[in-house]
Design a protein around this motif. Structure first.
Motif, mmCIF file in Angstrom:
data_model
loop_
_atom_site.group_PDB
_atom_site.id
_atom_site.type_symbol
_atom_site.label_atom_id
_atom_site.label_comp_id
_atom_site.label_asym_id
_atom_site.label_seq_id
_atom_site.Cartn_x
_atom_site.Cartn_y
_atom_site.Cartn_z
ATOM 1 N N ILE A 74 17.135 20.560 95.086
ATOM 2 C CA ILE A 74 17.736 19.635 94.120
ATOM 3 C C ILE A 74 17.900 20.350 92.780
ATOM 4 C CG2 ILE A 74 17.396 17.495 92.823
ATOM 5 C CD1 ILE A 74 15.777 16.461 95.225
ATOM 6 N N ALA A 75 19.063 20.233 92.183
ATOM 7 C CA ALA A 75 19.288 20.844 90.876
ATOM 8 C C ALA A 75 18.336 20.218 89.859
ATOM 9 C CB ALA A 75 20.732 20.643 90.440
ATOM 10 N N PRO A 76 17.679 21.044 89.036
ATOM 11 C CA PRO A 76 16.704 20.492 88.073
ATOM 12 C C PRO A 76 17.239 19.335 87.247
ATOM 13 C CG PRO A 76 16.545 22.872 88.125
ATOM 14 C CD PRO A 76 17.733 22.521 88.984
ATOM 15 N N LYS A 77 18.491 19.405 86.815
ATOM 16 C CA LYS A 77 19.040 18.339 85.977
ATOM 17 C C LYS A 77 19.280 17.049 86.761
ATOM 18 C CE LYS A 77 23.854 19.882 86.537
ATOM 19 N NZ LYS A 77 25.065 20.352 85.814
ATOM 20 N N GLU A 78 19.251 17.139 88.089
ATOM 21 C CA GLU A 78 19.479 15.957 88.916
ATOM 22 C C GLU A 78 18.174 15.350 89.435
ATOM 23 O OE1 GLU A 78 22.124 17.077 92.034
ATOM 24 O OE2 GLU A 78 23.764 17.600 90.684
ATOM 25 N N GLY A 79 17.070 16.030 89.208
ATOM 26 C CA GLY A 79 15.799 15.552 89.729
ATOM 27 C C GLY A 79 15.194 14.444 88.884
ATOM 28 N N PHE A 80 14.568 13.471 89.554
ATOM 29 C CA PHE A 80 13.865 12.389 88.871
ATOM 30 C C PHE A 80 12.502 12.852 88.396
ATOM 31 C CE2 PHE A 80 10.816 8.802 89.401
ATOM 32 C CZ PHE A 80 11.280 7.983 88.391
ATOM 33 N N GLY A 81 11.878 13.737 89.165
ATOM 34 C CA GLY A 81 10.563 14.248 88.830
ATOM 35 C C GLY A 81 10.075 15.191 89.906
ATOM 36 N N GLU A 82 8.819 15.626 89.775
ATOM 37 C CA GLU A 82 8.219 16.567 90.727
ATOM 38 C C GLU A 82 7.221 15.854 91.628
ATOM 39 O OE1 GLU A 82 5.423 20.603 90.809
ATOM 40 O OE2 GLU A 82 5.546 19.368 88.996
ATOM 41 N N TYR A 83 7.366 16.041 92.938
ATOM 42 C CA TYR A 83 6.348 15.592 93.876
ATOM 43 C C TYR A 83 5.149 16.515 93.720
ATOM 44 C CZ TYR A 83 3.839 15.461 98.328
ATOM 45 O OH TYR A 83 2.858 15.411 99.294
ATOM 46 N N ILE A 84 3.976 15.955 93.429
ATOM 47 C CA ILE A 84 2.849 16.800 93.026
ATOM 48 C C ILE A 84 1.976 17.274 94.185
ATOM 49 C CG2 ILE A 84 2.798 15.601 90.802
ATOM 50 C CD1 ILE A 84 0.030 14.450 91.752
ATOM 51 N N GLY A 85 2.259 16.791 95.407
ATOM 52 C CA GLY A 85 1.473 17.267 96.543
ATOM 53 C C GLY A 85 0.420 16.296 97.039
ATOM 54 N N ILE A 86 0.593 15.000 96.717
ATOM 55 C CA ILE A 86 -0.267 13.941 97.238
ATOM 56 C C ILE A 86 0.631 12.802 97.709
ATOM 57 C CG2 ILE A 86 -2.155 12.329 96.773
ATOM 58 C CD1 ILE A 86 -2.969 14.074 94.414
ATOM 59 N N LEU A 87 0.408 12.326 98.930
ATOM 60 C CA LEU A 87 1.179 11.196 99.434
ATOM 61 C C LEU A 87 0.306 10.310 100.310
ATOM 62 C CD1 LEU A 87 1.858 11.681 102.693
ATOM 63 C CD2 LEU A 87 3.557 13.252 101.779
ATOM 64 N N LYS A 88 0.768 9.089 100.513
ATOM 65 C CA LYS A 88 0.150 8.174 101.467
ATOM 66 C C LYS A 88 1.235 7.562 102.318
ATOM 67 C CE LYS A 88 -1.308 3.954 100.585
ATOM 68 N NZ LYS A 88 -0.753 3.131 101.721
ATOM 69 N N PHE A 89 1.129 7.732 103.644
ATOM 70 C CA PHE A 89 2.096 7.171 104.568
ATOM 71 C C PHE A 89 1.421 6.164 105.483
ATOM 72 C CE2 PHE A 89 5.818 10.418 104.933
ATOM 73 C CZ PHE A 89 6.087 10.257 103.581
ATOM 74 N N GLU A 90 2.007 4.984 105.581
ATOM 75 C CA GLU A 90 1.559 4.000 106.543
ATOM 76 C C GLU A 90 2.085 4.366 107.935
ATOM 77 O OE1 GLU A 90 -0.550 1.483 106.086
ATOM 78 O OE2 GLU A 90 -0.829 2.003 103.973
ATOM 79 N N LYS A 91 1.747 3.559 108.941
ATOM 80 C CA LYS A 91 1.990 3.919 110.340
ATOM 81 C C LYS A 91 3.455 4.228 110.627
ATOM 82 C CE LYS A 91 1.093 2.309 115.053
ATOM 83 N NZ LYS A 91 0.435 1.258 115.882
ATOM 84 N N ASN A 92 4.370 3.396 110.177
ATOM 85 C CA ASN A 92 5.788 3.593 110.481
ATOM 86 C C ASN A 92 6.291 4.922 109.945
ATOM 87 O OD1 ASN A 92 8.544 2.591 111.304
ATOM 88 N ND2 ASN A 92 8.870 2.811 109.098
ATOM 89 N N GLU A 93 5.966 5.199 108.688
ATOM 90 C CA GLU A 93 6.424 6.445 108.072
ATOM 91 C C GLU A 93 5.718 7.654 108.677
ATOM 92 O OE1 GLU A 93 7.875 3.217 106.025
ATOM 93 O OE2 GLU A 93 5.735 3.607 106.344
ATOM 94 N N ALA A 94 4.439 7.495 109.013
ATOM 95 C CA ALA A 94 3.692 8.590 109.624
ATOM 96 C C ALA A 94 4.287 8.976 110.973
ATOM 97 C CB ALA A 94 2.226 8.199 109.791
ATOM 98 N N GLN A 95 4.544 7.998 111.817
ATOM 99 C CA GLN A 95 5.065 8.295 113.143
ATOM 100 C C GLN A 95 6.454 8.900 113.083
ATOM 101 O OE1 GLN A 95 4.611 4.759 115.560
ATOM 102 N NE2 GLN A 95 2.410 5.049 115.748
ATOM 103 N N ALA A 96 7.296 8.374 112.208
ATOM 104 C CA ALA A 96 8.643 8.935 112.074
ATOM 105 C C ALA A 96 8.589 10.373 111.566
ATOM 106 C CB ALA A 96 9.469 8.071 111.119
ATOM 107 N N THR A 97 7.676 10.640 110.644
ATOM 108 C CA THR A 97 7.539 11.990 110.103
ATOM 109 C C THR A 97 7.075 12.971 111.171
ATOM 110 O OG1 THR A 97 7.077 11.175 107.869
ATOM 111 C CG2 THR A 97 6.361 13.410 108.377
ATOM 112 N N PHE A 98 6.090 12.577 111.962
ATOM 113 C CA PHE A 98 5.596 13.475 113.006
ATOM 114 C C PHE A 98 6.640 13.715 114.097
ATOM 115 C CE2 PHE A 98 1.278 12.563 111.351
ATOM 116 C CZ PHE A 98 0.885 13.878 111.163
#
Length: 241
Positions: free
Chosen positions: A156-180
């Motif tokens: 993502i171009a820096p000027k288009e970014g909303f912010g930085e993902y810092i390396g911590i997340l929480k995924f519930e079951k639906n998002e976890a399974q889709a990600t895996f």
């Protein structure tokens, strides 16, 4: 809820600092990067199990955990491909334990613990994002629509970014399974030298992941010797206020 800490990397950009220890065991005040995260997880009532993915100098992490956190329910998982793959492969190794939902920590980060207040008590899936930063090409940036993350990538171009993902997340079951499912597809196709965030990015149109902003609290990633020295010089900013 289970937590996973990604601690397999070599930290080669830190030079001689990580010649004898993995990046996760970099000393910070009276503990280490890994120790800070484990102490924070201890305060999360809903986290019943912790999975640490090791690689470079894994025996050092095993000794450290045994000596300092024997009271916690910790499982160590060795990533034998740590030197030839990126962090997507470390996450790939966790599917069976984490497919019903998880909290994830990159181990090369340092942050004010207030960032984590009550994050294990919510029912939504989110990635923690710092918008109080001047973005450049190196950061893992996000785009949002309202509060929903619609793109996460270093491209993502820096000027288009909303912010930085810092390396911590929480995924519930639906998002976890889709990600895996997406991680498995990519790994099976031989795409192991990419980030787990790339897998998430591919499926953001099918899952709901919010941005949890933490602008008022200090957080940063440690990649280089200069990063580490800067953190040590300003450590008070990363402590609870």
């Amino acid at each position: 809820m289970k937590a996973v800490i990604l601690a397999a990397g070599m930290g080669s950009r830190l030079g001689d600092i990580t010649k004898e220890i993995p990046k996760a065991l970099l000393p910070v005040e009276n503990t280490t990067l890994l120790g800070r995260i484990l102490n924070d997880i201890k305060e999360m009532e809903s986290v019943e199990e912790i999975l640490i993915i090791t690689g470079y100098k894994s025996e050092k992490i095993s000794e450290y955990v045994s000596e300092n956190f024997s009271e916690l329910n910790i499982t160590l998982r060795y990533n034998a491909e740590y030197n030839t793959s990126n962090n997507i492969y470390s996450v790939h190794l966790c599917e069976e334990e984490l497919k019903d939902g998880f909290i994830l920590f990159n181990c090369d980060i340092i942050y004010n613990p207030l960032i984590l207040k009550d994050i294990d008590k919510t029912n939504d899936s989110f990635m923690i994002v710092n918008t109080n930063i001047v973005l450049d090409e190196e950061e893992m940036k996000v785009k949002v629509n309202g509060n929903r993350i619609v793109e996460v990538s270093k491209k993502i171009a820096p000027k288009e970014g909303f912010g930085e993902y810092i390396g911590i997340l929480k995924f519930e079951k639906n998002e976890a399974q889709a990600t895996f499912e997406e991680i498995k597809r990519l790994v099976n196709n031989g795409e192991v030298n990419i980030y787990y965030e790339d897998a998430i990015n591919n499926i953001l149109g099918n899952i709901k992941v919010n941005a949890k902003e933490v602008n008022e609290f200090k957080c940063t990633e440690i990649d280089t010797e200069e990063d580490y020295k800067r953190v040590l010089d300003s450590i008070v900013q990363f402590n609870i206020k």
